[in-house]
Motif scaffolding. Structure first.
Motif, mmCIF file in Angstrom:
data_model
loop_
_atom_site.group_PDB
_atom_site.id
_atom_site.type_symbol
_atom_site.label_atom_id
_atom_site.label_comp_id
_atom_site.label_asym_id
_atom_site.label_seq_id
_atom_site.Cartn_x
_atom_site.Cartn_y
_atom_site.Cartn_z
ATOM 1 N N ASN A 209 -9.046 -1.682 8.079
ATOM 2 C CA ASN A 209 -8.534 -2.793 7.275
ATOM 3 C C ASN A 209 -9.204 -2.858 5.910
ATOM 4 O O ASN A 209 -8.651 -3.432 4.973
ATOM 5 C CB ASN A 209 -8.730 -4.118 8.020
ATOM 6 N N GLY A 210 -10.386 -2.265 5.789
ATOM 7 C CA GLY A 210 -11.060 -2.248 4.502
ATOM 8 C C GLY A 210 -10.354 -1.383 3.477
ATOM 9 O O GLY A 210 -10.388 -1.667 2.277
ATOM 10 N N ILE A 211 -9.695 -0.322 3.933
ATOM 11 C CA ILE A 211 -9.050 0.602 2.992
ATOM 12 C C ILE A 211 -7.528 0.564 3.087
ATOM 13 O O ILE A 211 -6.841 0.942 2.146
ATOM 14 C CB ILE A 211 -9.560 2.049 3.225
ATOM 15 N N ALA A 212 -6.984 0.064 4.205
ATOM 16 C CA ALA A 212 -5.525 0.015 4.369
ATOM 17 C C ALA A 212 -5.113 -1.281 5.051
ATOM 18 O O ALA A 212 -4.554 -1.276 6.145
ATOM 19 C CB ALA A 212 -5.039 1.220 5.187
ATOM 20 N N PRO A 213 -5.378 -2.427 4.399
ATOM 21 C CA PRO A 213 -5.015 -3.705 5.023
ATOM 22 C C PRO A 213 -3.507 -3.944 4.996
ATOM 23 O O PRO A 213 -2.768 -3.284 4.263
ATOM 24 C CB PRO A 213 -5.744 -4.733 4.135
ATOM 25 N N ALA A 214 -3.072 -4.904 5.791
ATOM 26 C CA ALA A 214 -1.636 -5.175 5.914
ATOM 27 C C ALA A 214 -1.013 -5.629 4.603
ATOM 28 O O ALA A 214 0.163 -5.364 4.346
ATOM 29 C CB ALA A 214 -1.405 -6.227 6.998
ATOM 30 N N ASP A 215 -1.779 -6.308 3.753
ATOM 31 C CA ASP A 215 -1.213 -6.837 2.519
ATOM 32 C C ASP A 215 -1.430 -5.911 1.316
ATOM 33 O O ASP A 215 -1.235 -6.312 0.175
ATOM 34 C CB ASP A 215 -1.797 -8.218 2.207
ATOM 35 N N ALA A 216 -1.821 -4.655 1.580
ATOM 36 C CA ALA A 216 -2.112 -3.736 0.484
ATOM 37 C C ALA A 216 -0.838 -3.353 -0.261
ATOM 38 O O ALA A 216 0.166 -2.973 0.352
ATOM 39 C CB ALA A 216 -2.798 -2.483 1.013
ATOM 40 N N THR A 217 -0.879 -3.434 -1.582
ATOM 41 C CA THR A 217 0.207 -2.903 -2.403
ATOM 42 C C THR A 217 0.219 -1.380 -2.337
ATOM 43 O O THR A 217 1.270 -0.743 -2.394
ATOM 44 C CB THR A 217 0.038 -3.357 -3.861
ATOM 45 N N TYR A 218 -0.983 -0.815 -2.188
ATOM 46 C CA TYR A 218 -1.137 0.642 -2.084
ATOM 47 C C TYR A 218 -2.332 0.931 -1.203
ATOM 48 O O TYR A 218 -3.352 0.249 -1.282
ATOM 49 C CB TYR A 218 -1.371 1.248 -3.477
ATOM 50 N N GLU B 121 -7.567 9.011 -5.098
ATOM 51 C CA GLU B 121 -6.788 8.013 -4.371
ATOM 52 C C GLU B 121 -7.600 6.751 -4.076
ATOM 53 O O GLU B 121 -7.044 5.643 -4.076
ATOM 54 C CB GLU B 121 -6.220 8.630 -3.103
ATOM 55 N N VAL B 122 -8.887 6.886 -3.814
ATOM 56 C CA VAL B 122 -9.712 5.694 -3.604
ATOM 57 C C VAL B 122 -9.816 4.897 -4.903
ATOM 58 O O VAL B 122 -9.739 3.658 -4.903
ATOM 59 C CB VAL B 122 -11.112 6.073 -3.076
ATOM 60 N N ARG B 123 -9.976 5.581 -6.019
ATOM 61 C CA ARG B 123 -10.037 4.883 -7.301
ATOM 62 C C ARG B 123 -8.706 4.192 -7.620
ATOM 63 O O ARG B 123 -8.685 3.096 -8.202
ATOM 64 C CB ARG B 123 -10.429 5.856 -8.414
ATOM 65 N N LEU B 124 -7.602 4.815 -7.252
ATOM 66 C CA LEU B 124 -6.304 4.180 -7.451
ATOM 67 C C LEU B 124 -6.187 2.914 -6.605
ATOM 68 O O LEU B 124 -5.699 1.876 -7.073
ATOM 69 C CB LEU B 124 -5.182 5.161 -7.110
ATOM 70 N N ALA B 125 -6.639 2.986 -5.350
ATOM 71 C CA ALA B 125 -6.606 1.801 -4.489
ATOM 72 C C ALA B 125 -7.472 0.687 -5.061
ATOM 73 O O ALA B 125 -7.133 -0.507 -4.956
ATOM 74 C CB ALA B 125 -7.071 2.166 -3.081
ATOM 75 N N ALA B 126 -8.598 1.048 -5.693
ATOM 76 C CA ALA B 126 -9.509 0.055 -6.264
ATOM 77 C C ALA B 126 -8.891 -0.675 -7.446
ATOM 78 O O ALA B 126 -9.344 -1.773 -7.810
ATOM 79 C CB ALA B 126 -10.812 0.729 -6.676
ATOM 80 N N PRO C 244 10.077 -1.007 3.496
ATOM 81 C CA PRO C 244 9.791 0.408 3.745
ATOM 82 C C PRO C 244 8.534 0.828 2.988
ATOM 83 O O PRO C 244 8.004 0.083 2.154
ATOM 84 C CB PRO C 244 11.030 1.114 3.190
ATOM 85 N N ILE C 245 8.045 2.027 3.293
ATOM 86 C CA ILE C 245 6.850 2.555 2.648
ATOM 87 C C ILE C 245 7.140 3.976 2.199
ATOM 88 O O ILE C 245 7.641 4.798 2.981
ATOM 89 C CB ILE C 245 5.636 2.555 3.594
ATOM 90 N N ALA C 246 6.807 4.273 0.952
ATOM 91 C CA ALA C 246 6.928 5.628 0.423
ATOM 92 C C ALA C 246 5.561 6.086 -0.049
ATOM 93 O O ALA C 246 4.740 5.267 -0.480
ATOM 94 C CB ALA C 246 7.920 5.677 -0.738
ATOM 95 N N VAL C 247 5.272 7.384 0.070
ATOM 96 C CA VAL C 247 4.012 7.880 -0.478
ATOM 97 C C VAL C 247 4.049 7.696 -1.990
ATOM 98 O O VAL C 247 5.093 7.829 -2.634
ATOM 99 C CB VAL C 247 3.759 9.355 -0.112
ATOM 100 N N ALA C 248 2.880 7.364 -2.559
ATOM 101 C CA ALA C 248 2.830 7.021 -3.978
ATOM 102 C C ALA C 248 2.753 8.239 -4.888
ATOM 103 O O ALA C 248 3.273 8.216 -6.009
ATOM 104 C CB ALA C 248 1.645 6.095 -4.248
#
Length: 334
Positions: free
Chosen positions: A71-80, A112-117, A224-228
């Motif tokens: 949940n720290g890196i891929a929570p339910a409310d994540a935009t990405y 990808e971690v920096r993009l999530a940040a 739906p979800i698409a890879v970014a």
């Protein structure tokens, strides 16, 4: 602010559309965890019974640290959330997917971690992940495997059945061409040559002749979800369509499944069909876990299928691996 996803097709893309045959175990693990942490009143009715079971399992197996990590890196409310968490190799089973995840290059982890940040504040441990720490990456892979094993696998048979029903509807629609399949996807709208759906942000995906892999998901229930990353093979995860009693019962795929169940018995037909899938290992225990059936029952069904010439088994190291024979493949294709 909510946006829209627009997927642009050209004539070549239609030749490279793939319809996933089975649920993707890593996508289901992540999205199942999202469902488990979503308040039940916000879920569709079909997922509420599973939500109750999942909450009990979270306490029984003490998955708190595992869930905090994911949940720290891929929570339910994540935009990405990082694309490396859901490798395309997962279509060959969770072992293959996690093997690829563990070998993610350091440059990709950092990017990808920096993009999530940029989208939200991340926990401090993700700095080590962005720096290429293989121990942290291994912890994430272990967490996904643990969630799949403890939270998702007990209901894998139900998940497979829902995805199989969705695939049957897609195959029925395919008789009228791929645009007809695209028009059935929920919650999409198809306006040739663009597939559109509500999305957390405005996003446009140009396929440019690469086609796309469509993955129906039991736990995907809102958008739906698409890879970014536009450089990755295009993948689109979409909700399975809700079952409407009596709807589509006359379709060819549905009639075939009903005929197989009448011929072999419902459980034996499920075991035979499970040998076509790529999620999990085709051992007796692997098939049993996928279908949520006792291993002793699966073993008995496999014995009958072998005697009928529909399946074959051979030893591979400490395991016995099962596969369809040509006769079994022909029967399932009918």
């Amino acid at each position: 602010m909510a946006g829209m996803l627009h997927v642009h097709f050209n004539d070549r893309d239609f030749r490279h559309v793939q319809l996933a045959r089975t649920p993707d175990p890593i996508w289901e693990a992540i999205l199942g965890l999202h469902v488990a942490y979503t308040p039940a009143p916000l879920l569709p009715a079909r997922l509420r019974p599973w939500h109750g079971r999942a909450r009990r399992r979270l306490h029984q197996h003490d998955l708190r640290r595992t869930c905090r990590l994911l949940n720290g890196i891929a929570p339910a409310d994540a935009t990405y959330f990082p694309d490396f968490l859901t490798p395309v190799e997962s279509e060959d089973g969770i072992t293959a997917g996690l093997r690829t995840l563990r070998s993610t290059p350091a440059t990709r982890l950092s990017r990808e971690v920096r993009l999530a940040a940029r989208h939200r504040r991340l926990p401090p441990w993700t700095r080590r992940l962005a720096a290429g720490d293989r121990t942290v990456l291994g912890d994430l892979a272990d967490a996904l495997h643990h969630v799949h094993d403890r939270l998702i696998a007990p209901d894998w048979g139900e998940i497979e059945a829902a995805v199989a029903a969705d695939r049957a509807r897609q195959l029925d629609a395919l008789e009228a061409g791929l645009p007809a399949v695209l028009a059935t996807l929920d919650p999409f709208t198809w306006t040739d040559p663009v597939l559109s759906a509500p999305y957390p942000v405005n996003s446009t995906l140009h396929l440019r002749g690469r086609g796309i892999r469509l993955i129906p998901s039991y736990f995907c229930h809102t958008k739906p979800i698409a890879v970014a990353d536009p450089g990755l093979p295009p993948v689109l995860v979409h909700p399975v369509r809700p079952h409407v009693p009596g709807a589509g019962a006359a379709g060819p795929a549905a009639r075939r499944d009903a005929a197989l169940a009448a011929l072999l018995g419902a459980s034996r037909a499920r075991v035979l069909a499970a040998l076509t899938g790529t999620a999990g290992t085709p051992t007796t225990g692997g098939v049993a876990a996928r279908l949520g059936m006792p291993a002793s029952s699966v073993s008995g069904h496999l014995t009958v299928l072998r005697r009928a010439g529909l399946a074959e088994s051979e030893r591979a190291g400490p395991h016995v691996v099962h596969r369809l024979t040509a006769r079994g493949r022909h029967l399932l294709a009918c």
